[in-house]
Motif scaffolding. Structure first.
Motif, mmCIF file in Angstrom:
data_model
loop_
_atom_site.group_PDB
_atom_site.id
_atom_site.type_symbol
_atom_site.label_atom_id
_atom_site.label_comp_id
_atom_site.label_asym_id
_atom_site.label_seq_id
_atom_site.Cartn_x
_atom_site.Cartn_y
_atom_site.Cartn_z
ATOM 1 N N ARG A 301 0.807 -1.212 0.000
ATOM 2 C CA ARG A 301 0.000 0.000 0.000
ATOM 3 C C ARG A 301 0.850 1.276 0.000
ATOM 4 O O ARG A 301 0.707 2.146 0.864
ATOM 5 C CB ARG A 301 -0.944 0.006 1.197
ATOM 6 C CG ARG A 301 -1.944 -1.131 1.198
ATOM 7 C CD ARG A 301 -3.125 -0.816 0.327
ATOM 8 N NE ARG A 301 -4.110 -1.904 0.300
ATOM 9 C CZ ARG A 301 -5.270 -1.825 -0.333
ATOM 10 N NH1 ARG A 301 -5.598 -0.724 -0.995
ATOM 11 N NH2 ARG A 301 -6.104 -2.845 -0.334
ATOM 12 N N ARG A 314 0.659 6.724 -14.502
ATOM 13 C CA ARG A 314 -0.348 5.667 -14.405
ATOM 14 C C ARG A 314 -0.187 4.638 -15.526
ATOM 15 O O ARG A 314 -0.405 3.451 -15.317
ATOM 16 C CB ARG A 314 -1.748 6.287 -14.437
ATOM 17 C CG ARG A 314 -2.147 6.927 -13.131
ATOM 18 C CD ARG A 314 -2.299 5.879 -12.042
ATOM 19 N NE ARG A 314 -2.096 6.421 -10.701
ATOM 20 C CZ ARG A 314 -2.038 5.682 -9.611
ATOM 21 N NH1 ARG A 314 -2.142 4.363 -9.691
ATOM 22 N NH2 ARG A 314 -1.837 6.240 -8.432
ATOM 23 N N HIS A 329 -4.109 -0.892 -6.418
ATOM 24 C CA HIS A 329 -5.286 -0.960 -5.556
ATOM 25 C C HIS A 329 -6.270 0.141 -5.922
ATOM 26 O O HIS A 329 -5.903 1.166 -6.515
ATOM 27 C CB HIS A 329 -4.870 -0.850 -4.086
ATOM 28 C CG HIS A 329 -3.894 -1.897 -3.670
ATOM 29 N ND1 HIS A 329 -4.251 -3.216 -3.484
ATOM 30 C CD2 HIS A 329 -2.558 -1.828 -3.415
ATOM 31 C CE1 HIS A 329 -3.177 -3.916 -3.128
ATOM 32 N NE2 HIS A 329 -2.142 -3.100 -3.073
ATOM 33 N N GLU A 330 -7.533 -0.084 -5.502
ATOM 34 C CA GLU A 330 -8.593 0.834 -5.899
ATOM 35 C C GLU A 330 -8.408 2.235 -5.335
ATOM 36 O O GLU A 330 -8.932 3.212 -5.876
ATOM 37 C CB GLU A 330 -9.963 0.286 -5.455
ATOM 38 C CG GLU A 330 -10.141 0.139 -3.959
ATOM 39 C CD GLU A 330 -9.446 -1.068 -3.362
ATOM 40 O OE1 GLU A 330 -9.415 -1.176 -2.121
ATOM 41 O OE2 GLU A 330 -8.935 -1.909 -4.143
ATOM 42 N N ASP A 331 -7.653 2.378 -4.229
ATOM 43 C CA ASP A 331 -7.446 3.699 -3.630
ATOM 44 C C ASP A 331 -6.254 4.440 -4.238
ATOM 45 O O ASP A 331 -5.868 5.510 -3.753
ATOM 46 C CB ASP A 331 -7.267 3.576 -2.121
ATOM 47 C CG ASP A 331 -6.050 2.732 -1.734
ATOM 48 O OD1 ASP A 331 -5.384 2.193 -2.642
ATOM 49 O OD2 ASP A 331 -5.779 2.614 -0.525
#
Length: 632
Positions: A301, A314, A329-331
């Motif tokens: 994370r 990205r 991860h989605e966050d």
């Protein structure tokens, strides 16, 4: 009751008798009403990373985890799939256990942060209210009083880091540990040593990953997996490349350039990384640089705050994820296998993606990224959640980076991180950061620079709070001398440093010297700053505590009563300095035999502490305990 009274730090006071210590601060945040009751774990609380989209084999190991009721330690080579097995098994337990909570446990600080995260997840209203130490304690209390939960402690490097947790929670829930360490677990848990995959399972893993997006030529997969030592991480990276580029395994084997024996985990991963990065270099020039940057942080994370806002970021992360080198991860955070990180950090002049200059450049970028990400105000509770997310990455960077190469960008990061840890009740951990900041500051800025002197002072206070008063006295005296020379005798920081020196003397048992020093500082503070200033009034409360230790109880009560009344008028009853002074004054009344007066004050204080701080705050608990004791 004892007559000892104590305090330490620029903003601290002490309670008389056996009541304990109370510490002041500049900000107080009222707890929301819903956070004042007992901790209740919401249903379905699961925090487990999805480590492996393609999982094969490990049936016997899963059955052992199902049968065992005690702590199980999954050990084995890096990249062998310890975390993947633990994550897959933990997710299967979510229907029967609550919470199911994953903690990256590479250090004791990581364990504490993970427990604090559990408490915050149980009571989100506390995220920006309580410091890490208080949240950690709430989680431990809940775990020790409830059954049916599961903790996964991932990548424990020292069993001593988790012994305290296991001792307090043993027998109530289940704990699974992953660790490369196979020894030192006797008496702690059953060790399950995880081997590399059997040949057939390694080929199955390769085939699943390579054909995930469609049919691919997998002839020769057996030879390729054997060359990679049947290590799951290396097999998955190679398979992702073959699937992404439609490269047959035998052609990929030729690209490796050389063979390697089984068991050489890091070399197997290094070979697969080089082949992948060779290809990506032509299509995405940022991919290698981003992977080298991510290698300096903790593996799990990595927050978006630490990713530089460069064009193509990205897209490059997407390419790395497609080749099984990172997990998105989605966050917006990113995870990287720690063995991939270890290879990406290790300079190799023969590898164009790991030339020493590129590795040094990545370290510098990581250092700058940390400096931009950390909140400069460590006291404000609104920043504590951000700090809890960043601290594992600060600590990882400090483990990986040679202190001799620390740059100026890191100094402020070390200083504010040390302040956060100290405020969180972890002065022993903060000492290490301050010592590193001091070494870098003396080298880069000079021994008399105001920043260097400030770090000296902060380190002195942490030493005192950690039970090392003699060292604190020596360092505090040096700080006073230096600040007097650099800033002048009447500068506020010099005066506060003299107060810290007096406190250090008290903790070393030099009561008479401490009182003389504190009284001298007070005279100068009144003359320079004025009597009705927060700093002056807090120091009056501190000297009242010293008077008790010097058997001058009557003067202690008079001085503390005056300072308390002035603080209340100046700052209001909800200010933490006011509350601390009132708690200290009530304790002095107890010591003076004025029990009725003390009882009345404690009764008045308790609802204020509950309203302002919450029923679980240490100050509130201290007042409640003192009220019960005084009522007997």
């Amino acid at each position: 009751m004892s007559e000892g009274v104590s305090a330490s730090g620029e903003r601290s006071v002490a309670a008389g008798g056996d009541i304990g210590w109370v510490h002041t601060g500049d900000r107080v945040t009222a707890l929301p009403t819903e956070a004042l009751g007992p901790v209740v774990c919401p249903p379905g609380l699961v925090n487990v990373p999805r480590k492996a989209a393609h999982f094969v084999g490990r049936g016997e190991e899963g059955e052992l985890l199902d049968r065992e009721v005690e702590t199980v330690v999954i050990s084995g080579l890096g990249g062998v799939g310890k975390s993947s097995l633990a994550a897959r098994w933990a997710l299967r337990q979510a229907a029967d256990r609550n919470p199911v909570w994953w903690i990256t446990a590479e250090s004791r600080a990581d364990v504490d942060a993970g427990l604090a995260g559990l408490a915050a997840a149980m009571q989100p209203a506390l995220i920006d209210v309580l410091p890490q130490e208080a949240l950690r304690e709430r989680a431990l209390q809940w775990l020790s009083a409830h059954d049916g939960w599961l903790l996964v402690l991932d990548n424990v490097t020292d069993p001593g880091d988790v012994e305290g947790l296991l001792a307090r929670t043993g027998g109530r829930g289940r704990v699974v540990v992953t660790s490369r360490t196979t020894d030192a677990w006797y008496g702690i848990g059953r060790v399950l040593t995880l081997p590399v995959l059997p040949a057939a399972d390694a080929v199955e893993l390769f085939t699943r990953v390579a054909t995930h997006a469609g049919p691919r030529d997998t002839s020769g997969a057996e030879r390729l997996c054997e060359t990679l030592g049947q290590l799951p991480l290396a097999v998955e990276i190679a398979a992702a490349y073959c699937g992404r580029t439609a490269t047959p395994p035998l052609d990929y084997l030729a690209e490796l350039g050389r063979t390697g024996g089984p068991g050489n985990a890091e070399e197997a991963v290094a070979r697969t990384l080089r082949v992948t990065l060779d290809r990506l270099a032509a299509s995405d020039p940022y991919a290698g640089a981003i992977l080298r940057l991510l290698a300096w942080f903790a593996p799990d994370r990595i927050p978006a705050l630490l990713l530089p806002p460069m064009p193509g970021m990205r897209q490059a992360l997407g390419e790395l994820a497609a080749h099984s080198m990172v997990t998105l991860h989605e966050d917006g955070s990113v995870s990287v296998h720690r063995l991939v990180q270890a290879v990406a950090r290790r300079p190799d002049p023969e590898d164009p993606h790991r030339e020493p200059g590129l590795i040094a450049q990545a370290r510098l970028v990581a250092e700058i990224a940390l400096g931009h990400a950390v909140p400069l105000d460590s006291v404000d509770p609104a920043n504590w959640e951000t700090w809890r997310g960043l601290m594992p990455h600060v600590e990882a960077y400090l483990r990986y980076a040679d202190p001799a190469g620390d740059g100026k960008a890191l100094l402020v990061t070390l200083s504010v991180a040390g302040a956060y840890l100290s405020l969180s009740g972890l002065p022993e951990v903060a000492i290490g950061l301050y010592e590193r900041a001091l070494s870098g500051s003396e080298r880069l800025l000079g021994p008399d620079d105001p920043f260097t002197l400030g770090v000296h002072g902060a380190l002195s206070e942490c030493l005192a709070a950690s039970g090392r008063p003699e060292e604190a006295v020596e360092r505090a005296a040096d700080v006073v001398r230096s600040m007097t020379q650099v800033l002048g005798a009447e500068h506020k920081h010099t005066l506060l440093a003299r107060g810290s020196l007096a406190q250090a003397h008290w903790q070393a048992g030099l009561i008479d010297e401490a009182v003389a020093l504190q009284e001298g500082v007070l005279v100068d503070m009144v003359r320079v700053l004025g009597m009705r200033r927060r700093e002056t009034l807090v120091m009056l409360v501190e000297v009242a505590g010293m008077y008790v230790a010097a058997h001058r109880l009557r003067e202690a009560v008079e001085v503390c009563a005056y300072a308390t009344a002035e603080l209340w008028t100046l700052l209001g009853e909800d200010d933490l300095d006011t509350l601390s002074a009132r708690i200290n004054l009530a304790g002095l009344y107890v010591n003076a035999g004025l029990t009725d007066r003390a009882l009345a004050d404690y009764r008045d204080l308790l609802p204020v502490c509950v309203r302002v701080l919450g029923e679980h705050h240490p100050h509130t608990l201290l007042v409640a305990e003192a009220l019960a004791e005084a009522s007997e």
